[in-house]
Write a protein that holds these residues in place. Sequence first.
Motif, PDB file in Angstrom:
ATOM      1  N   TYR A   1      -1.688  -1.768  -7.189  1.00 14.87           N
ATOM      2  CA  TYR A   1      -0.842  -2.220  -6.091  1.00 14.87           C
ATOM      3  C   TYR A   1      -0.649  -1.155  -5.021  1.00 14.87           C
ATOM      4  O   TYR A   1      -0.218  -1.442  -3.922  1.00 14.87           O
ATOM      5  CB  TYR A   1       0.535  -2.646  -6.619  1.00 14.87           C
ATOM      6  CG  TYR A   1       0.518  -4.016  -7.232  1.00 14.87           C
ATOM      7  CD1 TYR A   1       0.588  -5.152  -6.441  1.00 14.87           C
ATOM      8  CD2 TYR A   1       0.409  -4.173  -8.591  1.00 14.87           C
ATOM      9  CE1 TYR A   1       0.553  -6.406  -6.985  1.00 14.87           C
ATOM     10  CE2 TYR A   1       0.377  -5.433  -9.163  1.00 14.87           C
ATOM     11  CZ  TYR A   1       0.452  -6.542  -8.348  1.00 14.87           C
ATOM     12  OH  TYR A   1       0.397  -7.786  -8.890  1.00 14.87           O
ATOM     13  N   TRP A   2      -0.949   0.087  -5.364  1.00 11.99           N
ATOM     14  CA  TRP A   2      -0.629   1.172  -4.427  1.00 11.99           C
ATOM     15  C   TRP A   2      -1.823   1.596  -3.594  1.00 11.99           C
ATOM     16  O   TRP A   2      -1.660   2.287  -2.591  1.00 11.99           O
ATOM     17  CB  TRP A   2      -0.100   2.393  -5.184  1.00 11.99           C
ATOM     18  CG  TRP A   2       1.177   2.126  -5.893  1.00 11.99           C
ATOM     19  CD1 TRP A   2       1.298   1.579  -7.143  1.00 11.99           C
ATOM     20  CD2 TRP A   2       2.503   2.350  -5.426  1.00 11.99           C
ATOM     21  NE1 TRP A   2       2.625   1.458  -7.474  1.00 11.99           N
ATOM     22  CE2 TRP A   2       3.390   1.925  -6.438  1.00 11.99           C
ATOM     23  CE3 TRP A   2       3.026   2.886  -4.247  1.00 11.99           C
ATOM     24  CZ2 TRP A   2       4.762   2.002  -6.310  1.00 11.99           C
ATOM     25  CZ3 TRP A   2       4.399   2.975  -4.127  1.00 11.99           C
ATOM     26  CH2 TRP A   2       5.256   2.528  -5.150  1.00 11.99           C
ATOM     27  N   THR A   3      -3.032   1.274  -4.015  1.00 12.84           N
ATOM     28  CA  THR A   3      -4.175   1.876  -3.345  1.00 12.84           C
ATOM     29  C   THR A   3      -5.397   0.976  -3.409  1.00 12.84           C
ATOM     30  O   THR A   3      -5.474   0.072  -4.239  1.00 12.84           O
ATOM     31  CB  THR A   3      -4.526   3.227  -3.996  1.00 12.84           C
ATOM     32  OG1 THR A   3      -5.702   3.735  -3.374  1.00 12.84           O
ATOM     33  CG2 THR A   3      -4.794   3.073  -5.479  1.00 12.84           C
ATOM     34  N   HIS A   4      -6.331   1.244  -2.493  1.00 10.98           N
ATOM     35  CA  HIS A   4      -7.626   0.572  -2.536  1.00 10.98           C
ATOM     36  C   HIS A   4      -8.737   1.553  -2.898  1.00 10.98           C
ATOM     37  O   HIS A   4      -9.908   1.212  -2.813  1.00 10.98           O
ATOM     38  CB  HIS A   4      -7.943  -0.063  -1.187  1.00 10.98           C
ATOM     39  CG  HIS A   4      -7.121  -1.283  -0.911  1.00 10.98           C
ATOM     40  ND1 HIS A   4      -7.101  -2.358  -1.762  1.00 10.98           N
ATOM     41  CD2 HIS A   4      -6.300  -1.599   0.100  1.00 10.98           C
ATOM     42  CE1 HIS A   4      -6.293  -3.280  -1.264  1.00 10.98           C
ATOM     43  NE2 HIS A   4      -5.779  -2.841  -0.150  1.00 10.98           N
TER      44      HIS A   4
ATOM     45  N   PRO B   1       3.991  -0.208  -1.143  1.00 12.33           N
ATOM     46  CA  PRO B   1       4.153  -0.284   0.309  1.00 12.33           C
ATOM     47  C   PRO B   1       3.374  -1.406   0.993  1.00 12.33           C
ATOM     48  O   PRO B   1       3.894  -2.011   1.919  1.00 12.33           O
ATOM     49  CB  PRO B   1       3.694   1.093   0.783  1.00 12.33           C
ATOM     50  CG  PRO B   1       3.000   1.704  -0.374  1.00 12.33           C
ATOM     51  CD  PRO B   1       3.588   1.123  -1.592  1.00 12.33           C
ATOM     52  N   LYS B   2       2.150  -1.683   0.593  1.00 20.55           N
ATOM     53  CA  LYS B   2       1.409  -2.706   1.321  1.00 20.55           C
ATOM     54  C   LYS B   2       1.286  -3.998   0.533  1.00 20.55           C
ATOM     55  O   LYS B   2       1.444  -5.088   1.071  1.00 20.55           O
ATOM     56  CB  LYS B   2       0.007  -2.183   1.657  1.00 20.55           C
ATOM     57  CG  LYS B   2       0.041  -1.250   2.850  1.00 20.55           C
ATOM     58  CD  LYS B   2      -1.292  -1.222   3.564  1.00 20.55           C
ATOM     59  CE  LYS B   2      -1.270  -0.255   4.734  1.00 20.55           C
ATOM     60  NZ  LYS B   2      -2.091   0.919   4.530  1.00 20.55           N
ATOM     61  N   GLN B   3       0.955  -3.882  -0.764  1.00 24.82           N
ATOM     62  CA  GLN B   3       0.682  -5.083  -1.539  1.00 24.82           C
ATOM     63  C   GLN B   3       1.866  -5.568  -2.353  1.00 24.82           C
ATOM     64  O   GLN B   3       1.768  -6.570  -3.047  1.00 24.82           O
ATOM     65  CB  GLN B   3      -0.499  -4.816  -2.487  1.00 24.82           C
ATOM     66  CG  GLN B   3      -1.768  -4.488  -1.758  1.00 24.82           C
ATOM     67  CD  GLN B   3      -2.853  -4.079  -2.721  1.00 24.82           C
ATOM     68  OE1 GLN B   3      -3.445  -4.889  -3.378  1.00 24.82           O
ATOM     69  NE2 GLN B   3      -3.092  -2.776  -2.814  1.00 24.82           N
ATOM     70  N   GLY B   4       2.982  -4.818  -2.299  1.00 26.01           N
ATOM     71  CA  GLY B   4       4.151  -5.236  -3.056  1.00 26.01           C
ATOM     72  C   GLY B   4       4.722  -6.544  -2.541  1.00 26.01           C
ATOM     73  O   GLY B   4       4.509  -6.903  -1.387  1.00 26.01           O
TER      74      GLY B   4
END
Lengths: 305, 431
Positions: free
Chosen positions: B223-226, B278-281
């Motif tokens: 969820y935090w990174t790609h 931050p982005k996918q939450g």
Amino acid sequence: MHTLWILIIGSLVGVSCALVGCFLVLRRLAMLGDAISHAVLPGIVIAFMLTASRNTLPMLAGAGAFGVLTAWLTDVLIRRGQLQSDAAIGVTFTWLFAVGVILVSAFTGHVDLDVDCVLHGEILFVPFDTWTVGGVDIGPRAFWILTGVTLANLAVIGLGYKELKLCAFDAALAAAMGFNVALWHYLLMGLVALTTVAAFESVGAILVVAMLIVPANAAYLLTDRLSVMLLLAGLFGVLSAVGGYGLATLIDGSIAAAMAVFSGLLFLAAALLSPTHGALGYYLARRARHVSPRETMGSEPAINA
Amino acid sequence: MNWLEFFQFGSVNVRTVTLGCMVIGLSAGVLGCFAFLRRRSLLGDALAHAALPGVCVAFMLTGTRDPLVIMLGAVVACWLGAVSIDAITRYTRCKEESALGMVLSVFFGVGILLLTHIQHTGGAAQAGLERFLFGQAAAMRPHDLRVLSIASVLMLAATAVGYRHFKLASFDPQFMDALNLPRRWASLAMATLLVLAVAIGLQAVGVVLMAAMLVTPAAAARYWTHHLSVMLALAGVFGAISGAIGAYISYLQAGMPTGPWMVVAVSLIFGVSVLFAPKQGLVARGLRARRFRQRTAEENLLRTLYRLGEDRKDWEQAHTSGSLIQYRPMDTAVLLRVMGRLERQGLVYEPEEGLFQLTAQGLERAARLTRLHRLWELYLTQKLNLPADHVHADAEEIEHILTPELEAHLVASLEEPARDPHARAIPEDKE
């Protein structure tokens, strides 16, 4: 008499699990069965704690609530959380099972339940827990509960045979023909949860998975007809119970675990010896093909890119 | 003052247990990522359960609980489990998840059978074998920690060495085949590392819940990174943190199994990640969706004001909320709220109470939106041959997301159009 009760109760576990297990296997939901059987643990424990007894109704209610919670959480994680389904299942049931184990460890002594029971049940002691109605001893409580669950499974499968069959083999067609696929899915999951709870005391939360899917898979290798598969799976369930009892006596170990092992042996036998889908059958068929040159020429598959 | 003692790390025992759990969480977290990315999270579950008979047999043969011996037994049993899963899916018509479930439950059955057999027959030496079921970190000794750490360092080093191949095999195995890279070896190496991660985790987490330490940190990190490298690091950190929490609770409450607490801790981290990444939450995505809905509502009203002024080519006049609602049906309360936001942005002003008029800036925005809307309608009718009365709804949605680049493309391919399919003028680009 004690042995007979164990055999009867074990067989009832085997039959009731195998019946719903067939549909789990056909719908490719074997691991969901695993997840549900783990995830109902906190529900069972909370019911134990609240009622301080092994009353059936609160246990079923607790397990049912957590079964639904598992399905819902998994669904939320997949839809809203955009998580892949295998991970959603894995995260949900391990978490609930962990909570269940912690509750058991924290309250051991306060309730009649321990970690061993969670893992492999206490089928040895189950016959001592009898029901008395109007002053008359009518036999082990587990016997009556499992009989009820087996009858419930039989009734649902009997009444919804056509629908369950269609949903198992072609859910898209079933939906197109106007059957309520979601309803039958949740009914099946409900039966799985119910059967898991009923079998919990006898075989524990993990080994029940073996009883759910191993006999069903063995039967799946022997037939192409659902009715025959159900019958065979039930038979294998009974055989696992009887054989497991023998195995457990032989090497002095847990009966429930031996039942799982014996069902595994049955599957192995089916996988090797099944005339239509067994390894031996494949091997013979391949040899027969090699013997006949005419067939070999025709049966060499084209290159599939 | 139990808890303070813990944080001083004064005693060798506390240090050993905490570090051991952290090392286990770290390596399981890192190696679980690959199984997660290949959508085979439940393989870890099956393999962990399958380790139990190996533990029992190793103990029966040697009579010791030396971590090295136990790990060896676990690895062999896991391997047998993996081979069985592969054989069942390959040589019978049973499906993969059936194979996973069967290997999990039957191997576990064998393990429990052996375990109960040892319990019924063995002497005092067998005590403590059950701790491999749910983990008992408190029993960890410095010798165990040394073995764990060395194994873990070796595994992480192997991951670093095979990183590029593992990455390819996880994301694009076909491409790997096309480049003639050893895909099967990479898969095998990943499976081996997974088995090793399971084997070293048994002591603290136990076979039953080991799956969670493989899946949950990876799922949380996702969820935090790609980026794979960041994901591996994060999953490792999450695993290590939950290891420390599990050790701490097991230290406070003697007899509490460590595994379940580690799982609860890592599940909490997962829950926080699902909600607040931050982005996918969920919260961030909810806020973004809400902002988009708000902007859509604002832009729709701007366009409605433009449309109302268009008939007399006079945008200097104010309109009542009634006439706006007549044109674009909505709740008055909603309209007033959106207008309030537009006023704050300086796009609309109220010359009198209840009358709304575009500012110069607002007129510019409204004209541009109308332009995009009509360009799209024209594009649909001309290029896709849709009837003119079918294109409005589609344009209504796309006007909010068309970029200047796409606008330029539309203008070019429509050859500088002047009128939309309903014969209304397309407002000119001011810039």
